[in-house]
Design a protein around this motif. Structure first.
Motif, PDB file in Angstrom:
ATOM      1  N   GLY A 122      -9.094 -41.919 -35.403  1.00 55.54           N
ATOM      2  CA  GLY A 122      -9.718 -40.828 -35.511  1.00 55.54           C
ATOM      3  C   GLY A 122      -8.648 -39.566 -35.104  1.00 55.54           C
ATOM      4  O   GLY A 122      -7.492 -39.926 -35.001  1.00 55.54           O
ATOM      5  N   THR A 123      -9.091 -38.422 -34.626  1.00 55.00           N
ATOM      6  CA  THR A 123      -8.294 -37.071 -33.986  1.00 55.00           C
ATOM      7  C   THR A 123      -8.767 -36.953 -32.733  1.00 55.00           C
ATOM      8  O   THR A 123      -9.395 -35.902 -32.667  1.00 55.00           O
ATOM      9  CB  THR A 123      -8.525 -36.252 -35.072  1.00 55.00           C
ATOM     10  N   PRO A 124      -8.834 -37.552 -31.890  1.00 53.81           N
ATOM     11  CA  PRO A 124      -9.419 -37.456 -30.482  1.00 53.81           C
ATOM     12  C   PRO A 124      -8.626 -36.126 -29.894  1.00 53.81           C
ATOM     13  O   PRO A 124      -9.150 -35.311 -29.231  1.00 53.81           O
ATOM     14  CB  PRO A 124      -9.070 -38.578 -29.606  1.00 53.81           C
ATOM     15  N   LEU A 125      -7.384 -35.825 -29.941  1.00 52.24           N
ATOM     16  CA  LEU A 125      -6.729 -34.932 -29.301  1.00 52.24           C
ATOM     17  C   LEU A 125      -7.027 -33.713 -30.062  1.00 52.24           C
ATOM     18  O   LEU A 125      -7.093 -32.565 -29.405  1.00 52.24           O
ATOM     19  CB  LEU A 125      -5.273 -34.950 -29.317  1.00 52.24           C
ATOM     20  N   GLU A 126      -7.518 -33.659 -31.326  1.00 55.53           N
ATOM     21  CA  GLU A 126      -7.723 -32.485 -32.097  1.00 55.53           C
ATOM     22  C   GLU A 126      -9.216 -31.923 -31.416  1.00 55.53           C
ATOM     23  O   GLU A 126      -9.634 -30.772 -31.175  1.00 55.53           O
ATOM     24  CB  GLU A 126      -7.901 -32.606 -33.435  1.00 55.53           C
ATOM     25  N   GLN A 127     -10.098 -33.004 -31.117  1.00 56.89           N
ATOM     26  CA  GLN A 127     -11.398 -32.722 -30.764  1.00 56.89           C
ATOM     27  C   GLN A 127     -11.178 -32.097 -29.412  1.00 56.89           C
ATOM     28  O   GLN A 127     -12.045 -30.991 -28.906  1.00 56.89           O
ATOM     29  CB  GLN A 127     -12.096 -33.987 -30.590  1.00 56.89           C
ATOM     30  N   LEU A 128     -10.126 -32.775 -28.201  1.00 60.89           N
ATOM     31  CA  LEU A 128     -10.071 -32.056 -27.127  1.00 60.89           C
ATOM     32  C   LEU A 128      -9.631 -30.592 -27.347  1.00 60.89           C
ATOM     33  O   LEU A 128     -10.052 -29.918 -26.399  1.00 60.89           O
ATOM     34  CB  LEU A 128      -9.270 -32.887 -26.245  1.00 60.89           C
ATOM     35  N   GLY A 129      -8.566 -30.418 -27.930  1.00 63.03           N
ATOM     36  CA  GLY A 129      -8.166 -29.222 -28.123  1.00 63.03           C
ATOM     37  C   GLY A 129      -9.265 -28.144 -28.808  1.00 63.03           C
ATOM     38  O   GLY A 129      -9.312 -26.964 -28.151  1.00 63.03           O
ATOM     39  N   THR A 130     -10.037 -28.538 -29.489  1.00 62.81           N
ATOM     40  CA  THR A 130     -11.144 -27.671 -29.975  1.00 62.81           C
ATOM     41  C   THR A 130     -12.272 -27.358 -28.864  1.00 62.81           C
ATOM     42  O   THR A 130     -12.631 -26.314 -28.617  1.00 62.81           O
ATOM     43  CB  THR A 130     -12.053 -28.426 -31.204  1.00 62.81           C
ATOM     44  N   LEU A 131     -12.477 -28.219 -28.149  1.00 62.65           N
ATOM     45  CA  LEU A 131     -13.540 -28.114 -26.911  1.00 62.65           C
ATOM     46  C   LEU A 131     -12.875 -27.104 -26.071  1.00 62.65           C
ATOM     47  O   LEU A 131     -13.457 -26.318 -25.618  1.00 62.65           O
ATOM     48  CB  LEU A 131     -13.689 -29.478 -26.249  1.00 62.65           C
TER      49      LEU A 131
END
Length: 378
Positions: free
Chosen positions: A104-113
Protein backbone atom coordinates in the motif's frame (compact mmCIF):
# COMPACT_ATOMS: atom_id res chain seq x y z
CA UNK A 1 13.12 -1.16 1.67
CA UNK A 2 14.13 -4.61 2.94
CA UNK A 3 16.65 -6.67 0.99
CA UNK A 4 15.06 -10.05 0.04
CA UNK A 5 16.99 -12.84 -1.69
CA UNK A 6 16.02 -16.35 -2.84
CA UNK A 7 17.81 -19.55 -1.87
CA UNK A 8 16.46 -23.07 -2.74
CA UNK A 9 12.78 -22.11 -2.66
CA UNK A 10 13.09 -20.04 0.50
CA UNK A 11 13.46 -16.31 1.07
CA UNK A 12 15.92 -14.41 3.19
CA UNK A 13 15.12 -10.93 4.49
CA UNK A 14 17.71 -8.45 5.70
CA UNK A 15 16.36 -5.29 7.26
CA UNK A 16 17.87 -1.84 7.74
CA UNK A 17 18.64 -0.33 11.15
CA UNK A 18 16.01 2.37 10.52
CA UNK A 19 13.25 -0.10 9.59
CA UNK A 20 11.23 -2.13 12.16
CA UNK A 21 10.37 -5.58 10.80
CA UNK A 22 7.38 -7.63 12.07
CA UNK A 23 7.08 -11.24 10.81
CA UNK A 24 3.84 -13.17 11.38
CA UNK A 25 3.08 -16.71 10.43
CA UNK A 26 -0.23 -18.38 11.20
CA UNK A 27 -1.21 -15.38 13.30
CA UNK A 28 1.85 -15.65 15.50
CA UNK A 29 4.61 -13.06 15.73
CA UNK A 30 7.91 -14.75 14.95
CA UNK A 31 10.29 -11.85 14.42
CA UNK A 32 9.98 -8.26 15.67
CA UNK A 33 12.62 -5.55 15.73
CA UNK A 34 14.78 -3.14 13.64
CA UNK A 35 17.70 -4.33 11.52
CA UNK A 36 16.93 -8.04 11.81
CA UNK A 37 17.39 -10.80 9.23
CA UNK A 38 15.77 -14.22 8.89
CA UNK A 39 14.61 -16.94 6.54
CA UNK A 40 10.94 -17.34 5.68
CA UNK A 41 8.55 -18.96 3.29
CA UNK A 42 6.71 -16.61 0.97
CA UNK A 43 3.38 -18.47 1.07
CA UNK A 44 3.04 -18.53 4.85
CA UNK A 45 4.74 -15.30 5.93
CA UNK A 46 3.12 -11.90 6.62
CA UNK A 47 5.79 -9.26 6.94
CA UNK A 48 5.48 -5.55 7.76
CA UNK A 49 8.23 -2.94 7.50
CA UNK A 50 7.72 0.22 9.56
CA UNK A 51 10.27 3.07 9.17
CA UNK A 52 11.36 4.41 12.54
CA UNK A 53 13.68 7.20 11.34
CA UNK A 54 12.79 10.93 11.43
CA UNK A 55 11.01 12.03 8.29
CA UNK A 56 10.41 15.49 6.88
CA UNK A 57 7.00 16.37 5.48
CA UNK A 58 6.96 19.65 3.48
CA UNK A 59 3.59 21.26 2.91
CA UNK A 60 2.29 24.36 1.18
CA UNK A 61 -1.31 25.52 1.45
CA UNK A 62 -3.35 28.70 1.14
CA UNK A 63 -5.28 30.43 3.93
CA UNK A 64 -7.45 33.53 4.29
CA UNK A 65 -6.83 36.25 6.87
CA UNK A 66 -9.37 38.24 8.85
CA UNK A 67 -9.43 40.96 6.18
CA UNK A 68 -10.09 38.37 3.44
CA UNK A 69 -6.59 38.35 1.98
CA UNK A 70 -5.13 35.15 0.61
CA UNK A 71 -1.73 34.04 1.99
CA UNK A 72 0.46 31.05 1.13
CA UNK A 73 1.87 29.08 4.08
CA UNK A 74 5.10 27.07 3.70
CA UNK A 75 5.75 24.68 6.59
CA UNK A 76 7.63 21.47 7.39
CA UNK A 77 6.66 18.85 9.97
CA UNK A 78 9.25 16.39 11.28
CA UNK A 79 7.74 13.11 12.61
CA UNK A 80 8.60 9.48 13.32
CA UNK A 81 6.81 6.26 14.16
CA UNK A 82 7.10 5.85 17.92
CA UNK A 83 5.07 2.63 18.26
CA UNK A 84 5.73 0.36 15.26
CA UNK A 85 3.29 -2.31 16.45
CA UNK A 86 0.45 0.18 16.79
CA UNK A 87 1.31 1.80 13.45
CA UNK A 88 1.39 -1.60 11.74
CA UNK A 89 -2.02 -2.39 13.26
CA UNK A 90 -3.58 0.93 12.11
CA UNK A 91 -1.88 1.33 8.71
CA UNK A 92 -0.89 -1.13 6.00
CA UNK A 93 2.91 -1.46 6.19
CA UNK A 94 2.96 -4.99 4.72
CA UNK A 95 5.57 -5.72 2.05
CA UNK A 96 5.66 -8.05 -0.92
CA UNK A 97 7.67 -11.21 0.03
CA UNK A 98 9.28 -11.31 -3.40
CA UNK A 99 10.30 -7.66 -3.94
CA UNK A 100 10.20 -6.14 -0.46
CA UNK A 101 8.05 -3.22 -1.67
CA UNK A 102 5.05 -1.94 0.26
CA UNK A 103 1.75 -3.25 -0.92
CA UNK A 104 0.00 0.00 0.00
CA UNK A 105 0.93 3.68 0.50
CA UNK A 106 1.26 4.09 4.26
CA UNK A 107 3.57 7.10 4.14
CA UNK A 108 1.16 8.98 1.88
CA UNK A 109 -1.62 8.27 4.36
CA UNK A 110 0.52 9.62 7.20
CA UNK A 111 1.40 12.68 5.10
CA UNK A 112 -2.26 13.37 4.35
CA UNK A 113 -3.19 13.04 8.03
CA UNK A 114 -0.43 15.39 9.17
CA UNK A 115 -1.00 17.95 6.36
CA UNK A 116 -4.76 18.18 6.91
CA UNK A 117 -4.35 18.44 10.67
CA UNK A 118 -1.70 21.17 10.40
CA UNK A 119 -3.68 23.04 7.74
CA UNK A 120 -6.81 22.96 9.93
CA UNK A 121 -5.06 24.63 12.85
CA UNK A 122 -3.22 27.15 10.62
CA UNK A 123 -6.46 28.20 8.94
CA UNK A 124 -8.09 28.65 12.34
CA UNK A 125 -5.40 31.03 13.62
CA UNK A 126 -5.03 33.01 10.35
CA UNK A 127 -8.79 33.50 9.99
CA UNK A 128 -8.72 35.64 13.17
CA UNK A 129 -5.55 37.60 12.22
CA UNK A 130 -5.39 40.61 9.86
CA UNK A 131 -2.95 40.47 7.01
CA UNK A 132 -0.49 43.03 8.43
CA UNK A 133 -0.33 41.23 11.81
CA UNK A 134 -0.04 37.87 10.07
CA UNK A 135 2.92 39.06 8.04
CA UNK A 136 4.59 40.50 11.15
CA UNK A 137 3.91 37.82 13.82
CA UNK A 138 2.08 35.17 11.85
CA UNK A 139 5.00 32.77 11.41
CA UNK A 140 5.50 32.24 15.14
CA UNK A 141 1.75 32.14 15.85
CA UNK A 142 1.07 29.62 13.11
CA UNK A 143 4.02 27.46 14.19
CA UNK A 144 2.88 27.41 17.82
CA UNK A 145 -0.71 26.72 16.83
CA UNK A 146 0.25 23.84 14.51
CA UNK A 147 2.56 22.34 17.14
CA UNK A 148 -0.17 22.55 19.80
CA UNK A 149 -2.80 21.18 17.46
CA UNK A 150 -0.65 18.21 16.36
CA UNK A 151 0.28 17.52 19.98
CA UNK A 152 -3.39 17.49 21.00
CA UNK A 153 -4.60 15.47 18.00
CA UNK A 154 -5.78 12.06 19.36
CA UNK A 155 -5.40 10.25 16.06
CA UNK A 156 -1.63 10.61 15.99
CA UNK A 157 -0.91 8.73 19.27
CA UNK A 158 -3.54 6.19 18.29
CA UNK A 159 -1.60 5.58 15.09
CA UNK A 160 1.75 5.46 16.88
CA UNK A 161 3.02 8.77 15.34
CA UNK A 162 5.19 11.24 17.26
CA UNK A 163 5.66 14.84 16.06
CA UNK A 164 9.27 15.88 16.52
CA UNK A 165 9.25 19.49 15.28
CA UNK A 166 7.19 22.01 13.36
CA UNK A 167 8.74 24.75 11.19
CA UNK A 168 6.96 27.52 9.32
CA UNK A 169 9.24 29.05 6.70
CA UNK A 170 7.09 31.78 5.16
CA UNK A 171 3.72 33.48 4.97
CA UNK A 172 3.39 35.15 1.60
CA UNK A 173 0.47 37.22 0.32
CA UNK A 174 -0.49 37.46 -3.33
CA UNK A 175 2.08 39.23 -5.56
CA UNK A 176 -0.11 42.30 -6.10
CA UNK A 177 -0.79 42.67 -2.38
CA UNK A 178 2.85 42.08 -1.55
CA UNK A 179 3.93 44.82 -3.98
CA UNK A 180 1.32 47.16 -2.50
CA UNK A 181 2.57 46.44 1.02
CA UNK A 182 6.15 46.99 -0.06
CA UNK A 183 5.40 50.38 -1.60
CA UNK A 184 5.41 52.48 1.64
CA UNK A 185 8.60 50.86 2.84
CA UNK A 186 10.17 51.33 -0.59
CA UNK A 187 9.08 54.97 -0.61
CA UNK A 188 10.57 55.47 2.85
CA UNK A 189 13.76 53.74 1.81
CA UNK A 190 13.84 55.86 -1.36
CA UNK A 191 13.35 58.99 0.75
CA UNK A 192 16.19 57.91 3.01
CA UNK A 193 18.31 57.22 -0.06
CA UNK A 194 17.42 60.64 -1.54
CA UNK A 195 18.24 62.33 1.76
CA UNK A 196 21.53 60.46 1.90
CA UNK A 197 22.17 61.48 -1.71
CA UNK A 198 21.43 65.13 -0.93
CA UNK A 199 23.63 65.02 2.14
CA UNK A 200 26.37 63.33 0.14
CA UNK A 201 26.02 65.99 -2.55
CA UNK A 202 26.16 68.73 0.10
CA UNK A 203 29.27 67.17 1.59
CA UNK A 204 30.72 66.83 -1.92
CA UNK A 205 29.96 70.50 -2.66
CA UNK A 206 31.55 71.54 0.64
CA UNK A 207 34.59 69.42 -0.12
CA UNK A 208 34.78 70.84 -3.63
CA UNK A 209 34.62 74.34 -2.15
CA UNK A 210 37.40 73.48 0.27
CA UNK A 211 39.40 71.96 -2.59
CA UNK A 212 38.79 75.08 -4.71
CA UNK A 213 39.92 77.30 -1.80
CA UNK A 214 43.02 75.17 -1.35
CA UNK A 215 43.70 75.35 -5.08
CA UNK A 216 43.23 79.14 -5.02
CA UNK A 217 45.56 79.46 -2.03
CA UNK A 218 48.06 77.22 -3.81
CA UNK A 219 47.80 79.34 -6.94
CA UNK A 220 48.31 82.54 -4.90
CA UNK A 221 51.34 81.01 -3.19
CA UNK A 222 52.66 79.82 -6.55
CA UNK A 223 52.12 83.30 -8.04
CA UNK A 224 53.98 84.88 -5.09
CA UNK A 225 56.83 82.43 -5.42
CA UNK A 226 56.87 82.95 -9.18
CA UNK A 227 57.12 86.71 -8.58
CA UNK A 228 60.05 86.13 -6.25
CA UNK A 229 61.57 83.83 -8.82
CA UNK A 230 61.16 86.48 -11.53
CA UNK A 231 62.79 89.09 -9.28
CA UNK A 232 65.62 86.74 -8.46
CA UNK A 233 66.04 85.89 -12.13
CA UNK A 234 66.12 89.65 -12.96
CA UNK A 235 68.77 90.20 -10.29
CA UNK A 236 70.79 87.27 -11.57
CA UNK A 237 70.42 88.49 -15.15
CA UNK A 238 71.52 91.99 -14.15
CA UNK A 239 74.50 90.60 -12.30
CA UNK A 240 75.41 88.40 -15.25
CA UNK A 241 75.06 91.40 -17.59
CA UNK A 242 77.33 93.50 -15.35
CA UNK A 243 79.88 90.71 -15.16
CA UNK A 244 79.67 90.21 -18.92
CA UNK A 245 80.06 93.99 -19.46
CA UNK A 246 83.13 94.09 -17.21
CA UNK A 247 84.58 91.07 -18.98
CA UNK A 248 83.81 92.67 -22.34
CA UNK A 249 85.50 95.92 -21.24
CA UNK A 250 88.60 94.04 -20.15
CA UNK A 251 88.50 92.05 -23.35
CA UNK A 252 88.03 95.29 -25.41
CA UNK A 253 90.94 96.97 -23.67
CA UNK A 254 93.16 93.96 -24.30
CA UNK A 255 91.97 93.82 -27.88
CA UNK A 256 92.60 97.57 -28.31
CA UNK A 257 96.11 97.28 -26.93
CA UNK A 258 96.76 94.32 -29.15
CA UNK A 259 95.31 96.24 -32.13
CA UNK A 260 97.52 99.24 -31.35
CA UNK A 261 100.58 97.04 -31.20
CA UNK A 262 99.58 95.29 -34.39
CA UNK A 263 98.89 98.66 -36.06
CA UNK A 264 102.26 100.01 -34.99
CA UNK A 265 104.01 96.87 -36.25
CA UNK A 266 102.02 97.02 -39.45
CA UNK A 267 102.81 100.73 -39.88
CA UNK A 268 106.52 100.09 -39.41
CA UNK A 269 106.34 97.22 -41.82
CA UNK A 270 104.34 99.37 -44.27
CA UNK A 271 106.92 102.18 -43.98
CA UNK A 272 109.71 99.74 -44.73
CA UNK A 273 107.76 98.24 -47.59
CA UNK A 274 106.91 101.74 -48.90
CA UNK A 275 110.53 102.79 -48.75
CA UNK A 276 111.62 99.59 -50.52
CA UNK A 277 108.84 100.01 -53.07
CA UNK A 278 109.77 103.68 -53.62
CA UNK A 279 113.37 102.76 -54.21
CA UNK A 280 112.33 100.01 -56.54
CA UNK A 281 109.91 102.38 -58.29
CA UNK A 282 112.64 104.96 -58.71
CA UNK A 283 114.94 102.40 -60.17
CA UNK A 284 112.20 101.12 -62.47
CA UNK A 285 111.28 104.70 -63.44
CA UNK A 286 114.89 105.53 -64.31
CA UNK A 287 115.23 102.33 -66.35
CA UNK A 288 111.88 102.98 -68.02
CA UNK A 289 112.87 106.60 -68.77
CA UNK A 290 116.11 105.46 -70.36
CA UNK A 291 114.25 102.82 -72.31
CA UNK A 292 111.58 105.34 -73.29
CA UNK A 293 114.22 107.76 -74.49
CA UNK A 294 115.80 105.08 -76.59
CA UNK A 295 112.43 103.93 -77.89
CA UNK A 296 111.45 107.56 -78.59
CA UNK A 297 114.57 108.19 -80.56
CA UNK A 298 114.10 104.93 -82.52
CA UNK A 299 110.43 105.68 -83.09
CA UNK A 300 111.20 109.23 -84.22
CA UNK A 301 113.79 107.95 -86.63
CA UNK A 302 111.38 105.34 -87.91
CA UNK A 303 108.57 107.92 -88.18
CA UNK A 304 110.76 110.29 -90.20
CA UNK A 305 111.77 107.46 -92.50
CA UNK A 306 108.13 106.35 -92.90
CA UNK A 307 107.00 109.93 -93.51
CA UNK A 308 109.56 110.41 -96.18
CA UNK A 309 108.64 107.08 -97.83
CA UNK A 310 104.93 107.89 -97.66
CA UNK A 311 105.50 111.36 -99.10
CA UNK A 312 107.56 109.92 -101.95
CA UNK A 313 104.91 107.29 -102.64
CA UNK A 314 102.08 109.81 -102.47
CA UNK A 315 103.90 112.05 -104.90
CA UNK A 316 104.45 109.21 -107.31
CA UNK A 317 100.81 108.02 -107.00
CA UNK A 318 99.58 111.56 -107.55
CA UNK A 319 101.71 111.96 -110.62
CA UNK A 320 100.45 108.57 -111.96
CA UNK A 321 96.83 109.47 -111.27
CA UNK A 322 97.26 112.86 -112.91
CA UNK A 323 98.83 111.25 -115.96
CA UNK A 324 96.03 108.66 -116.13
CA UNK A 325 93.37 111.32 -115.74
CA UNK A 326 94.96 113.44 -118.43
CA UNK A 327 95.12 110.44 -120.74
CA UNK A 328 91.48 109.56 -119.97
CA UNK A 329 90.36 113.11 -120.68
CA UNK A 330 92.37 113.18 -123.84
CA UNK A 331 90.82 109.93 -125.03
CA UNK A 332 87.28 111.04 -124.23
CA UNK A 333 87.87 114.35 -125.96
CA UNK A 334 88.70 112.55 -129.17
CA UNK A 335 85.70 110.06 -129.09
CA UNK A 336 82.24 110.99 -130.48
CA UNK A 337 79.12 111.50 -128.36
CA UNK A 338 77.52 108.12 -129.19
CA UNK A 339 80.56 106.26 -127.99
CA UNK A 340 80.54 108.28 -124.77
CA UNK A 341 76.89 107.37 -124.32
CA UNK A 342 77.71 103.71 -124.79
CA UNK A 343 80.59 103.88 -122.33
CA UNK A 344 78.35 105.66 -119.88
CA UNK A 345 75.72 102.94 -120.21
CA UNK A 346 78.36 100.27 -119.79
CA UNK A 347 79.79 101.95 -116.66
CA UNK A 348 76.23 102.43 -115.39
CA UNK A 349 75.40 98.77 -115.99
CA UNK A 350 78.52 97.70 -114.12
CA UNK A 351 77.54 99.74 -111.09
CA UNK A 352 73.77 98.99 -111.10
CA UNK A 353 72.37 96.17 -108.85
CA UNK A 354 71.23 92.85 -110.39
CA UNK A 355 68.00 93.16 -112.47
CA UNK A 356 66.05 89.89 -112.99
CA UNK A 357 63.52 91.28 -115.51
CA UNK A 358 62.84 94.56 -117.36
CA UNK A 359 59.37 95.63 -118.51
CA UNK A 360 59.35 97.94 -121.56
CA UNK A 361 56.07 99.73 -122.20
CA UNK A 362 54.91 100.48 -125.76
CA UNK A 363 55.39 104.22 -125.28
CA UNK A 364 59.04 103.82 -124.26
CA UNK A 365 59.69 101.34 -127.08
CA UNK A 366 58.11 103.69 -129.63
CA UNK A 367 60.24 106.59 -128.42
CA UNK A 368 63.44 104.53 -128.58
CA UNK A 369 62.70 103.26 -132.09
CA UNK A 370 61.95 106.81 -133.25
CA UNK A 371 65.30 108.03 -131.88
CA UNK A 372 67.11 105.08 -133.44
CA UNK A 373 65.53 105.84 -136.85
CA UNK A 374 66.40 109.48 -136.69
CA UNK A 375 69.98 108.69 -135.79
CA UNK A 376 70.38 106.36 -138.76
CA UNK A 377 68.93 108.97 -141.18
CA UNK A 378 71.36 111.56 -140.06
Amino acid sequence: MADITRRLGRRHLRGAPTAHIRHHRGGKLLHDGPGISFWFRALTAAISEIPVDDRELAMTFHARTADFQDVAVQATVTYRVGDPALAAARLDFSIDPDTGAWRGTPLEQLGTLLTETAQQHALAVLARTPLAAALVDGVAAVRERIAEGLGAEPRLPATGIEVVAVRVMALRPEPEVERALRTPAREQIQQEADRATYERRAVAVERERAIAENELASQIELARREEQLVEQRGTNTRREAEEHAAADAVRAEAEAARSVKLAEAEAARSVKLAEAEAARTVRLAEAEAARSVKLGEAEASRAVTLARAEAEGAREIGEARAAAQAAWLRVHGEVDVATLHALTGTRLAENLPRIDSVTVSPDVLTGLLAKLGSAEGA
